[in-house]
Motif scaffolding. Sequence first.
Motif, PDB file in Angstrom:
ATOM      1  N   MET A 281       0.851  -1.209   0.000  1.00 20.93           N
ATOM      2  CA  MET A 281       0.000   0.000   0.000  1.00 20.93           C
ATOM      3  C   MET A 281       0.872   1.239   0.000  1.00 20.93           C
ATOM      4  O   MET A 281       1.786   1.354   0.812  1.00 20.93           O
ATOM      5  N   GLU A 282       0.546   2.189  -0.859  1.00 16.87           N
ATOM      6  CA  GLU A 282       1.367   3.402  -0.947  1.00 16.87           C
ATOM      7  C   GLU A 282       0.563   4.640  -0.531  1.00 16.87           C
ATOM      8  O   GLU A 282      -0.536   4.873  -1.012  1.00 16.87           O
ATOM      9  N   ILE A 283       1.164   5.404   0.381  1.00 15.13           N
ATOM     10  CA  ILE A 283       0.589   6.695   0.755  1.00 15.13           C
ATOM     11  C   ILE A 283       1.456   7.778   0.113  1.00 15.13           C
ATOM     12  O   ILE A 283       2.661   7.840   0.358  1.00 15.13           O
ATOM     13  N   LEU A 284       0.835   8.598  -0.711  1.00 19.05           N
ATOM     14  CA  LEU A 284       1.568   9.678  -1.387  1.00 19.05           C
ATOM     15  C   LEU A 284       1.281  11.010  -0.687  1.00 19.05           C
ATOM     16  O   LEU A 284       0.133  11.362  -0.451  1.00 19.05           O
ATOM     17  N   VAL A 285       2.364  11.712  -0.353  1.00 21.82           N
ATOM     18  CA  VAL A 285       2.233  13.100   0.104  1.00 21.82           C
ATOM     19  C   VAL A 285       2.530  13.977  -1.102  1.00 21.82           C
ATOM     20  O   VAL A 285       3.649  13.968  -1.611  1.00 21.82           O
ATOM     21  N   ALA A 286       1.529  14.691  -1.589  1.00 19.47           N
ATOM     22  CA  ALA A 286       1.718  15.554  -2.769  1.00 19.47           C
ATOM     23  C   ALA A 286       1.435  16.996  -2.368  1.00 19.47           C
ATOM     24  O   ALA A 286       0.283  17.363  -2.113  1.00 19.47           O
ATOM     25  N   THR A 287       2.490  17.796  -2.264  1.00 20.67           N
ATOM     26  CA  THR A 287       2.336  19.161  -1.769  1.00 20.67           C
ATOM     27  C   THR A 287       3.095  20.138  -2.644  1.00 20.67           C
ATOM     28  O   THR A 287       4.320  20.083  -2.729  1.00 20.67           O
ATOM     29  N   GLU A 288       2.358  21.016  -3.257  1.00 26.31           N
ATOM     30  CA  GLU A 288       2.973  22.087  -4.049  1.00 26.31           C
ATOM     31  C   GLU A 288       3.717  23.038  -3.103  1.00 26.31           C
ATOM     32  O   GLU A 288       4.760  23.577  -3.439  1.00 26.31           O
ATOM     33  N   LYS A 289       3.180  23.200  -1.893  1.00 28.42           N
ATOM     34  CA  LYS A 289       3.840  23.990  -0.838  1.00 28.42           C
ATOM     35  C   LYS A 289       4.236  22.989   0.241  1.00 28.42           C
ATOM     36  O   LYS A 289       3.396  22.527   1.013  1.00 28.42           O
ATOM     37  N   PRO A 290       5.520  22.581   0.289  1.00 32.16           N
ATOM     38  CA  PRO A 290       5.894  21.414   1.098  1.00 32.16           C
ATOM     39  C   PRO A 290       5.752  21.607   2.606  1.00 32.16           C
ATOM     40  O   PRO A 290       5.812  22.727   3.102  1.00 32.16           O
ATOM     41  N   PHE A 291       5.595  20.482   3.302  1.00 34.71           N
ATOM     42  CA  PHE A 291       5.693  20.461   4.763  1.00 34.71           C
ATOM     43  C   PHE A 291       7.161  20.652   5.149  1.00 34.71           C
ATOM     44  O   PHE A 291       8.059  20.287   4.378  1.00 34.71           O
ATOM     45  N   VAL A 292       7.416  21.128   6.371  1.00 35.58           N
ATOM     46  CA  VAL A 292       8.801  21.142   6.866  1.00 35.58           C
ATOM     47  C   VAL A 292       9.280  19.694   7.013  1.00 35.58           C
ATOM     48  O   VAL A 292       8.468  18.781   7.191  1.00 35.58           O
ATOM     49  N   GLN A 293      10.593  19.514   6.961  1.00 32.51           N
ATOM     50  CA  GLN A 293      11.146  18.159   6.930  1.00 32.51           C
ATOM     51  C   GLN A 293      10.834  17.347   8.188  1.00 32.51           C
ATOM     52  O   GLN A 293      10.631  16.141   8.125  1.00 32.51           O
ATOM     53  N   ILE A 294      10.789  18.016   9.333  1.00 31.57           N
ATOM     54  CA  ILE A 294      10.490  17.268  10.568  1.00 31.57           C
ATOM     55  C   ILE A 294       9.066  16.679  10.501  1.00 31.57           C
ATOM     56  O   ILE A 294       8.811  15.577  11.016  1.00 31.57           O
ATOM     57  N   ALA A 295       8.171  17.370   9.838  1.00 31.54           N
ATOM     58  CA  ALA A 295       6.803  16.834   9.672  1.00 31.54           C
ATOM     59  C   ALA A 295       6.846  15.607   8.766  1.00 31.54           C
ATOM     60  O   ALA A 295       6.187  14.595   9.049  1.00 31.54           O
ATOM     61  N   ILE A 296       7.646  15.695   7.701  1.00 32.76           N
ATOM     62  CA  ILE A 296       7.756  14.535   6.790  1.00 32.76           C
ATOM     63  C   ILE A 296       8.334  13.329   7.540  1.00 32.76           C
ATOM     64  O   ILE A 296       7.856  12.197   7.381  1.00 32.76           O
ATOM     65  N   ARG A 297       9.356  13.582   8.374  1.00 25.54           N
ATOM     66  CA  ARG A 297       9.941  12.462   9.146  1.00 25.54           C
ATOM     67  C   ARG A 297       8.876  11.800  10.003  1.00 25.54           C
ATOM     68  O   ARG A 297       8.781  10.574  10.076  1.00 25.54           O
ATOM     69  N   GLN A 298       8.043  12.613  10.650  1.00 26.28           N
ATOM     70  CA  GLN A 298       7.019  12.024  11.536  1.00 26.28           C
ATOM     71  C   GLN A 298       5.896  11.337  10.743  1.00 26.28           C
ATOM     72  O   GLN A 298       5.365  10.321  11.169  1.00 26.28           O
ATOM     73  N   ILE A 299       5.566  11.894   9.591  1.00 22.45           N
ATOM     74  CA  ILE A 299       4.560  11.234   8.731  1.00 22.45           C
ATOM     75  C   ILE A 299       5.116   9.870   8.300  1.00 22.45           C
ATOM     76  O   ILE A 299       4.408   8.856   8.298  1.00 22.45           O
ATOM     77  N   ARG A 300       6.418   9.851   7.961  1.00 25.45           N
ATOM     78  CA  ARG A 300       7.047   8.597   7.538  1.00 25.45           C
ATOM     79  C   ARG A 300       7.007   7.558   8.664  1.00 25.45           C
ATOM     80  O   ARG A 300       6.705   6.382   8.448  1.00 25.45           O
ATOM     81  N   GLU A 301       7.303   8.007   9.895  1.00 28.31           N
ATOM     82  CA  GLU A 301       7.289   7.079  11.037  1.00 28.31           C
ATOM     83  C   GLU A 301       5.920   6.430  11.203  1.00 28.31           C
ATOM     84  O   GLU A 301       5.807   5.208  11.360  1.00 28.31           O
ATOM     85  N   VAL A 302       4.863   7.262  11.143  1.00 25.46           N
ATOM     86  CA  VAL A 302       3.493   6.732  11.311  1.00 25.46           C
ATOM     87  C   VAL A 302       3.168   5.743  10.188  1.00 25.46           C
ATOM     88  O   VAL A 302       2.646   4.647  10.416  1.00 25.46           O
TER      89      VAL A 302
END
Length: 306
Positions: A1-22
């Motif tokens: 299963m793939e979850i795609l984060v698609a953001t023209e205005k990106p999240f800060v990297q620490i948010a991406i790290r936490q999204i990845r962990e979840v």
Amino acid sequence: MEILVATEKPFVQIAIRQIREVTEAAGFKLALLENYKNISELLVAVSNADALIVRSDIVSAEVLDAAKNLKIVVRAGSGFDNLDLESCTAHNVVAMNTPGQNSNAVAELAFEMMLYHIRGGFSGKSGTELRDKTIGLHAFGNVGKYVADIAQGFGMNIYAYDPFVSERVMKDNGAKQCFNIDELYLKCQYISIHMPCNDITKNSISYDLMKKMPQNAVLVNTARKELIDETGLLKIFEERSDFSYLSDIEPNCKAIFEEKHKGRFIFTTKKMGAQTEESNINAGVAAARQIVEYFKTGEEKYRLSR
Ligand code: 3PG
């Protein structure tokens, strides 16, 4: 299963790290399309996604057509005017948002703009203060409540109008209820707008409403620019040199403001109400958790599409 984060205005990297962990702790793969410049990049990226996390990115029928495996899209944020809900339903895609997660950031921006403006943009010119001034909250949802909370700290008199919120809730949050919209605009020198943008609210901040505001009126819009009748706004600016407009995003008529009304407006260049580390983490992680829960248990809290 793939979850795609698609953001023209990106999240800060620490948010991406936490999204990845979840995501990865739940056994899903995370894919990223950040800072994309063209919808064609999004159309390619969504083709393998089972779930999609977006911010203000447009999720149209075209995007949904390209997303053959998509089961759920979560708007990491509150306003969902960027999601075509009818198309989501037609494509059997569940749509959700994450209300409340970025509200404090938006509320703080409203004050940041007000404070900067009434001190003449820190130019050294003499300014004014917020204490004992009136602020009217046009809608009293998550953001409105945070604005009321901060306004209490500044010693402001707080009024609110929201047909869906009771007097008791307003009172508990430090605001006095106005029973109609005219009363709010008549009473308050500062008005802060916090309502969603939809077919009913679009262009609803009219000339007649703005005209009611008292001397040295400051209209603060951290919601959507489409809520304001820009023709009416320009008319007010021509008629009243005491009227200011502070907006989290440039209006379509920005060039006219720059040419004729210097010093009476603030426009952010890119919508930045939710652009803090905290709100990126809150909204991004909430979106990831909602997707994981949906797949694991069928939980549909905050579902928007029917
Ligand atoms: C929202 O509706 O949640 C805010 O406007 C934030 O939008 P953004 O994620 O595009 O910054």
